[in-house]
Design a protein around this motif. Structure first.
Motif, PDB file in Angstrom:
ATOM      1  N   GLU A 663       1.044  -0.679   0.200  1.00  0.00           N
ATOM      2  CA  GLU A 663       0.289  -0.035  -0.063  1.00  0.00           C
ATOM      3  C   GLU A 663       0.499   1.613   0.269  1.00  0.00           C
ATOM      4  O   GLU A 663       1.953   1.455   1.014  1.00  0.00           O
ATOM      5  CB  GLU A 663      -0.523  -0.386   1.264  1.00  0.00           C
ATOM      6  N   ILE A 664       0.289   1.979  -0.285  1.00  0.00           N
ATOM      7  CA  ILE A 664       1.012   3.232  -1.105  1.00  0.00           C
ATOM      8  C   ILE A 664       0.576   4.782  -0.714  1.00  0.00           C
ATOM      9  O   ILE A 664      -1.157   3.996  -0.540  1.00  0.00           O
ATOM     10  CB  ILE A 664       1.333   3.821  -1.894  1.00  0.00           C
ATOM     11  N   ILE A 665       0.456   6.062   0.111  1.00  0.00           N
ATOM     12  CA  ILE A 665       0.086   7.216   0.020  1.00  0.00           C
ATOM     13  C   ILE A 665       0.443   7.814  -1.302  1.00  0.00           C
ATOM     14  O   ILE A 665       1.721   8.227  -0.955  1.00  0.00           O
ATOM     15  CB  ILE A 665       0.266   7.321   0.988  1.00  0.00           C
ATOM     16  N   ILE A 666      -0.321   8.583  -1.816  1.00  0.00           N
ATOM     17  CA  ILE A 666       0.140   9.852  -3.042  1.00  0.00           C
ATOM     18  C   ILE A 666      -0.031  10.959  -2.121  1.00  0.00           C
ATOM     19  O   ILE A 666      -1.619  10.930  -1.751  1.00  0.00           O
ATOM     20  CB  ILE A 666      -0.486   9.506  -3.931  1.00  0.00           C
ATOM     21  N   THR A 667       0.817  11.810  -1.919  1.00  0.00           N
ATOM     22  CA  THR A 667       0.701  13.278  -1.556  1.00  0.00           C
ATOM     23  C   THR A 667       0.286  13.919  -2.988  1.00  0.00           C
ATOM     24  O   THR A 667       1.397  13.911  -3.667  1.00  0.00           O
ATOM     25  CB  THR A 667       2.080  13.686  -0.701  1.00  0.00           C
ATOM     26  N   LEU A 668      -0.381  15.182  -2.730  1.00  0.00           N
ATOM     27  CA  LEU A 668      -0.872  15.812  -4.334  1.00  0.00           C
ATOM     28  C   LEU A 668      -0.251  17.084  -3.250  1.00  0.00           C
ATOM     29  O   LEU A 668      -0.818  18.473  -2.411  1.00  0.00           O
ATOM     30  CB  LEU A 668      -2.046  16.029  -3.893  1.00  0.00           C
ATOM     31  N   CYS A 669       0.049  18.519  -4.674  1.00  0.00           N
ATOM     32  CA  CYS A 669       0.302  19.299  -4.753  1.00  0.00           C
ATOM     33  C   CYS A 669      -0.247  20.363  -6.302  1.00  0.00           C
ATOM     34  O   CYS A 669       0.487  18.997  -6.503  1.00  0.00           O
ATOM     35  CB  CYS A 669       1.397  20.075  -3.450  1.00  0.00           C
ATOM     36  N   HIS A 670       0.480  21.411  -7.034  1.00  0.00           N
ATOM     37  CA  HIS A 670       0.212  21.885  -7.567  1.00  0.00           C
ATOM     38  C   HIS A 670       1.371  21.627  -8.411  1.00  0.00           C
ATOM     39  O   HIS A 670       2.271  20.923  -9.556  1.00  0.00           O
ATOM     40  CB  HIS A 670       0.309  22.816  -8.222  1.00  0.00           C
ATOM     41  N   THR A 671       3.016  21.352  -8.427  1.00  0.00           N
ATOM     42  CA  THR A 671       3.912  21.212  -8.874  1.00  0.00           C
ATOM     43  C   THR A 671       4.680  19.565  -8.520  1.00  0.00           C
ATOM     44  O   THR A 671       5.648  18.958  -8.660  1.00  0.00           O
ATOM     45  CB  THR A 671       5.440  22.243  -8.343  1.00  0.00           C
ATOM     46  N   GLY A 672       4.193  19.276  -7.243  1.00  0.00           N
ATOM     47  CA  GLY A 672       4.723  17.841  -6.515  1.00  0.00           C
ATOM     48  C   GLY A 672       6.421  17.783  -6.165  1.00  0.00           C
ATOM     49  O   GLY A 672       6.609  16.577  -5.411  1.00  0.00           O
ATOM     50  N   TYR A 715       1.000  -0.310  -6.843  1.00  0.00           N
ATOM     51  CA  TYR A 715       0.526  -0.335  -5.672  1.00  0.00           C
ATOM     52  C   TYR A 715      -0.498  -0.714  -5.674  1.00  0.00           C
ATOM     53  O   TYR A 715      -1.543  -0.800  -6.467  1.00  0.00           O
ATOM     54  CB  TYR A 715       1.665   0.717  -4.852  1.00  0.00           C
ATOM     55  N   ARG A 716      -1.705  -1.008  -4.323  1.00  0.00           N
ATOM     56  CA  ARG A 716      -2.765  -0.643  -3.772  1.00  0.00           C
ATOM     57  C   ARG A 716      -2.571   1.336  -3.050  1.00  0.00           C
ATOM     58  O   ARG A 716      -1.610   1.189  -2.145  1.00  0.00           O
ATOM     59  CB  ARG A 716      -2.896  -1.913  -2.596  1.00  0.00           C
ATOM     60  N   ILE A 717      -2.946   1.704  -3.570  1.00  0.00           N
ATOM     61  CA  ILE A 717      -2.702   3.067  -3.218  1.00  0.00           C
ATOM     62  C   ILE A 717      -4.564   3.851  -2.260  1.00  0.00           C
ATOM     63  O   ILE A 717      -5.127   3.223  -2.746  1.00  0.00           O
ATOM     64  CB  ILE A 717      -3.554   3.841  -4.397  1.00  0.00           C
ATOM     65  N   HIS A 718      -3.378   3.119  -1.004  1.00  0.00           N
ATOM     66  CA  HIS A 718      -4.462   3.508   0.425  1.00  0.00           C
ATOM     67  C   HIS A 718      -5.365   4.908  -0.057  1.00  0.00           C
ATOM     68  O   HIS A 718      -6.586   5.258   0.517  1.00  0.00           O
ATOM     69  CB  HIS A 718      -3.105   3.355   1.260  1.00  0.00           C
ATOM     70  N   CYS A 719      -4.531   6.475  -0.482  1.00  0.00           N
ATOM     71  CA  CYS A 719      -5.642   7.202  -0.162  1.00  0.00           C
ATOM     72  C   CYS A 719      -4.509   8.364  -0.674  1.00  0.00           C
ATOM     73  O   CYS A 719      -3.485   8.248  -1.224  1.00  0.00           O
ATOM     74  CB  CYS A 719      -6.054   7.611   1.521  1.00  0.00           C
ATOM     75  N   PHE A 720      -5.080   9.428  -1.392  1.00  0.00           N
ATOM     76  CA  PHE A 720      -4.555  10.817  -1.773  1.00  0.00           C
ATOM     77  C   PHE A 720      -4.650  11.917  -0.609  1.00  0.00           C
ATOM     78  O   PHE A 720      -5.874  12.084   0.769  1.00  0.00           O
ATOM     79  CB  PHE A 720      -5.055  11.680  -3.261  1.00  0.00           C
ATOM     80  N   VAL A 721      -3.407  12.471  -0.041  1.00  0.00           N
ATOM     81  CA  VAL A 721      -3.486  13.730   0.698  1.00  0.00           C
ATOM     82  C   VAL A 721      -3.036  15.138   0.151  1.00  0.00           C
ATOM     83  O   VAL A 721      -1.393  14.690  -0.424  1.00  0.00           O
ATOM     84  CB  VAL A 721      -2.406  13.252   2.309  1.00  0.00           C
ATOM     85  N   GLY A 722      -3.028  15.922   0.514  1.00  0.00           N
ATOM     86  CA  GLY A 722      -3.528  17.196  -0.837  1.00  0.00           C
ATOM     87  C   GLY A 722      -4.167  18.170  -0.359  1.00  0.00           C
ATOM     88  O   GLY A 722      -4.993  18.169   0.716  1.00  0.00           O
ATOM     89  N   THR A 723      -4.002  19.427  -1.453  1.00  0.00           N
ATOM     90  CA  THR A 723      -4.685  20.487  -1.055  1.00  0.00           C
ATOM     91  C   THR A 723      -6.030  20.203  -1.777  1.00  0.00           C
ATOM     92  O   THR A 723      -7.370  21.162  -1.339  1.00  0.00           O
ATOM     93  CB  THR A 723      -4.492  21.987  -2.273  1.00  0.00           C
ATOM     94  N   TYR A 724      -6.470  19.666  -2.365  1.00  0.00           N
ATOM     95  CA  TYR A 724      -8.285  19.344  -2.696  1.00  0.00           C
ATOM     96  C   TYR A 724      -8.155  17.706  -3.381  1.00  0.00           C
ATOM     97  O   TYR A 724      -7.524  16.917  -4.186  1.00  0.00           O
ATOM     98  CB  TYR A 724      -8.899  20.225  -3.748  1.00  0.00           C
ATOM     99  N   ASP A 725      -9.512  17.442  -3.555  1.00  0.00           N
ATOM    100  CA  ASP A 725      -9.304  15.865  -3.612  1.00  0.00           C
ATOM    101  C   ASP A 725      -9.432  15.930  -5.456  1.00  0.00           C
ATOM    102  O   ASP A 725     -10.598  16.552  -6.181  1.00  0.00           O
ATOM    103  CB  ASP A 725     -10.824  14.813  -3.148  1.00  0.00           C
ATOM    104  N   PRO A 726      -8.706  15.097  -6.436  1.00  0.00           N
ATOM    105  CA  PRO A 726      -8.980  14.710  -7.530  1.00  0.00           C
ATOM    106  C   PRO A 726      -9.745  13.939  -7.856  1.00  0.00           C
ATOM    107  O   PRO A 726      -9.808  13.809  -9.618  1.00  0.00           O
ATOM    108  CB  PRO A 726      -7.541  14.332  -8.273  1.00  0.00           C
TER     109      PRO A 726
END
Length: 874
Positions: A663-672, A715-726
């Motif tokens: 499992e992984i977590i993906i963190t998000l922002c505009h540039t990465g 991977y299994r993507i557990h969740c996104f974490v960031g400024t807004y939900d894609p």
């Protein structure tokens, strides 16, 4: 000690300057009655003062005594040059101000009350200039201003700057000795600060926090200002009170003088002549500005800046302000021109055009605005022109930028209390948090919509990353720049403001590419985010899902449950299309929970989620498979227990649905690169779940989808974490708001979607109570230290909210008692407690060490035992 003669002179001087009853002079009887002296003795003293040329007297009966003309005439040089309304609406205010400044030995401290924007700062600065010209202040006398409203969310910094409790020589009272200290919006001081202020007003002394040191600040001329609501509180403490009129109370002639003055200032700043038509002056004269003189000034500045954009490419043209450059409320005021046409004609005559010469110097002087608005407009115009953006778009952008700029001058600016920055400040520079907080208000006013907290947190992380990021590489192509600038001019204008604040604070100038990235944070996600998730049953068989749906809705009265009966004879293609249509119809923008029984339903839903961007979460409940399996076993076996236990074992295996992928977590922002990477570090530091964390960019949706698809294969993507939900492929989303509004120790609960109190305990009510009670302990210092101590004890002992408050008050009062030298028997069974709980004693003693060091106290074993009892609920 003062002589009677000197006391009589001071009394006469004060009465003549402040009491309109004695404008023609004061009689011997009034003075004799006040001092309870024989009239003949008073007459002798007054005649001596006349002989000394300190007073003059009339030839009338009764004889009146008055000040020589030279004592009150020198104000005209300065005050007449800097103040509009000296002989009109401000005459009384100036009379009181002069009396305060010229009072013998030491000037009298002054309270100025006025509605916001009525010119308090300008008035106080005028008093300072007059004091210098009258010889009360030296030529190098200091002047300091501190606005309490700017420290609304940082009262500790205000306390440190104003009083500097530890080293009073660093206080503004010390720095202002021999000059003027202006405390603006004094009603916003807390109770402790008001108490120290009262002590200074009574004694002229400023004491250190431990009261071992003090400073004589009698030579500091203190001016307080407050709104009408603070008048009653401060007027009792100060003998000299000045009430400034608001703009609506001043005559039209003074309002016109102010209008002419502000237009002339703008002509000088823009270095261009300004042409103004008569109807503009009429509109400004007839408008009631809520922010009074400040509102009038800002309206003229905004109109001139807007008009300046039109002639930016023609350096020889005058700035022509038109009626459309004024806001709608000002334009509407022209409707009232008929009712006051005579008075306006008397002021303006028949002249239709007014030209303000940029080379003409004003007879009035003022504080200089350090923000060069027109230079900034020229710079933006040049930069956007180089990018090939058309003139009309440039005009729109800069106009939006100008409008955003003026939100800075909102007197009632209030920061958004919903942003909890305690955790954020551990990884983001507090200066970044402060400037992003300020820009959020501009967003709300300019964009006319609420800004989501996750935008605030994301922008803070992004701006913080710019402190270390190499800015020499373009991260946004020219097509994106042109698209953002032309399609979202308001968001771009606000981003320019944040970029300027960033430059002013850190001396780092952001290129246009970075300004565009900031704008991306502010661009609204057009999808509807209202509503709640809904439940969808999908079961095989006719009427199974529908029956469950009816029962659920009937029992819950929610009507948010839907059903799809997957008939056995229906082909998969038809079923897929029907489920997709149903999903699109019932989604409220917050996603769908699907309870399903078996087969390819999950595969269908994965496809639908990917095609529609609707978030779908699955709950596998294989009731049909379970029934088939039990029915088959019952037909083959005769042992009930065997059927039951084998079924339960197989069902447990079936429900686990083990997936070998990590499992992984993906963190998000505009540039990465910036915010997403810092968010990854935060999760890696505090989470114990063992998930791999990968930062990605969300500025280009196609690229994001491609990257997520590639990651899903591994991977299994557990969740996104960031400024807004894609809103991708049904992958759950955790808002950055939740991450930073809670303690680091709660990160795993947040990532596992466990319920958690979203806000930390609010101690504001406790602080208010303690400020009223405490005499020795600084509540400001308490705020900065004690909450972290309580949080540390909460982690160890799992305290309830009530326990936390109780413990907080107990320890705070313990510190106060220690500082006062009051020793109380806190625990009768202290010896027994310490013997039975030796490990607790070690832990608590260690946790309390920072408190003992900060407040210079020793918490004895008896008190530690009492705290152990509270922690263990003994």
């Amino acid at each position: 000690m003062k002589t009677t003669k000197e006391s009589v002179f001071e009394f006469v001087q004060k009465q003549l300057m402040t009491n309109s009853d004695y404008k023609d002079g004061i009689s011997t009887k009034v003075i004799a009655d006040y001092f309870q002296l024989q009239r003949s003795n008073v007459s002798t003293l007054l005649n001596e003062l006349v002989k000394d040329a300190r007073l003059e007297k009339t030839n009338t009966r009764p004889v009146l005594y008055y000040l020589p003309q030279k004592e009150v005439g020198n104000e005209l040089n300065t005050v007449g040059r800097v103040m509009i309304g000296i002989d009109g609406s401000l005459a009384n205010a100036l009379q009181v101000a002069k009396a305060a400044i010229l009072y013998p030995n030491n000037s009298l401290n002054v309270l100025v009350t006025a509605k916001p924007g009525s010119g308090t700062t300008h008035f106080v600065y005028t008093l300072y200039l007059y004091g210098k010209e009258a010889g009360v202040f030296s030529e190098r006398a200091p002047i300091y201003k501190i606005n309490c409203r700017h420290y609304k969310n940082n009262i500790e910094e205000l306390d440190e700057k104003l009083f500097s409790p530890k080293n009073i020589e660093d206080s503004l009272f010390a720095k202002s000795r021999g000059g003027l200290l202006f405390i603006d919006n004094a009603e916003l001081l807390n109770s402790t600060e008001k108490s120290r202020l009262s002590e200074f007003l009574e004694s002229g002394l400023l004491f250190s926090e431990d009261r071992k040191d003090f400073m004589d600040a009698n030579s500091t001329f203190l001016v307080l200002s407050c709104g009408p609501n603070g008048y009653a509180e401060f007027s009792q403490r100060m003998s000299m009170v000045i009430q400034l009129p608001d703009l609506a109370s001043r005559p039209l002639s003074e309002k016109l003088a102010l209008i002419n003055y502000f237009f002339m200032i703008e002509a000088n700043n823009a270095k261009k002549n300004i042409e103004v038509k008569r109807e503009i002056l009429e509109a400004l004269l007839l408008t009631d500005f809520p922010l009074n003189v400040k509102g009038l000034e800002m309206e003229i500045k905004r109109a001139c800046a807007t008009a300046c954009v039109r002639v930016m490419d023609d350096p020889n043209s005058n700035i022509e302000v038109t009626i459309s450059d004024l806001n709608n409320e000002v334009q509407k005021s022209l409707i009232r021109s008929r009712t006051q046409s005579t008075e306006i004609y008397d002021l303006l005559g028949s002249q239709m055009l007014f030209i303000y010469d940029c080379h003409e110097e004003s007879q009035w002087i003022r504080y200089q605005d350090t923000h060069d608005l027109y230079a900034e407009i020229r710079s933006q115009y040049t930069e956007l022109s180089k990018r090939g953006i058309n003139t009309e778009t440039i005009h729109n952008i800069i106009n939006s930028h100008v409008n955003t700029l003026f939100k800075r001058y909102n007197y009632y600016r209030s920061y958004n209390d919903e942003y909890d920055t305690e955790q954020l400040s551990k990884i983001v520079d507090p200066k970044i948090i402060h400037m992003v907080t300020k820009i959020m208000d501009a967003c709300k006013n300019e964009l006319q919509r609420e800004i989501q907290p996750q935008v605030f947190y994301g922008l803070c992380l992004h701006m913080n990353s710019l402190l270390t990021l190499q800015l020499n590489q373009s991260r946004v192509d020219d097509d994106q720049i042109v698209h953002i600038v032309q399609e979202y001019p308001k968001e771009y204008g606000i981003s320019i403001q944040l970029g300027q604040m960033f430059k002013d604070t850190f001396n780092i100038e952001l290129p246009i590419e970075e300004i565009v990235i900031i704008a991306m944070f502010l661009i609204k996600d057009e999808e509807d985010t209202e509503g709640h998730p809904v439940l969808l049953y999908i079961f095989h068989g006719k009427g199974v899902a529908t029956s469950l749906c009816d029962v659920t809705n009937t029992l819950t009265h929610t009507n948010n449950v839907y059903a799809y009966d997957l008939c056995l004879e229906k082909d998969s293609t038809t079923a897929l299309q029907e489920i997709k249509t149903l999903v699109q119809r019932i989604d409220n923008g917050q996603g769908i929970i699907v309870i399903y029984d078996m087969g390819s339903i999950k595969t269908m839903l994965d496809t639908i989620s990917e095609e529609t961007d609707i978030k779908i979460r699955y709950i596998y409940f294989p009731i049909t498979l379970l029934g088939l399996d039990v029915a088959r076993k019952c037909s083959q076996e005769i042992d009930l227990e065997y059927v039951y236990h084998t079924t339960m074992r197989e069902m447990k295996t079936m429900l686990q649905m083990n997936d070998s992928r990590k499992e992984i977590i993906i963190t998000l922002c505009h540039t990465g690169e910036g915010g997403a990477f810092q968010l990854k570090q935060y999760i890696d530091q505090y989470s114990n779940l063992g998930f791999k964390t990968i930062p990605l960019a969300i500025s280009k949706r196609d690229e994001l989808i491609s990257q997520v698809m590639a990651l899903k294969k591994i991977y299994r993507i557990h969740c996104f974490v960031g400024t807004y939900d894609p809103k991708l492929m049904g992958i759950p989303f955790v808002s950055m708001t939740k991450v930073f509004e809670n303690k680091p120790e709660a990160i795993d609960k947040i990532l596992m979607f466990e319920p958690i109190q979203s806000k930390q305990l609010d101690y504001s009510a406790v602080y208010s109570f303690l400020e009223e009670q405490f005499k020795c302990i600084s509540v400001s210092k308490l705020k900065s230290i004690l909450p972290s101590i309580i949080d540390e004890l909460e982690i160890i002992y799992s305290l309830s909210a009530d326990q936390k408050v109780g413990l907080f008050v107990h320890i705070a009062c313990l510190l106060e008692n220690c500082k006062q030298g009051v020793c109380k028997q806190a625990c009768k069974d202290a010896d027994t407690i310490l013997e039975d709980y030796p490990e607790d004693f070690k832990v608590v003693s260690k946790v309390l060490k920072p408190l003992e060091k900060a407040f210079k106290v020793i918490i004895d074993d008896n008190q530690v035992a009492a705290i152990i009892m509270i922690l263990n609920k003994l």
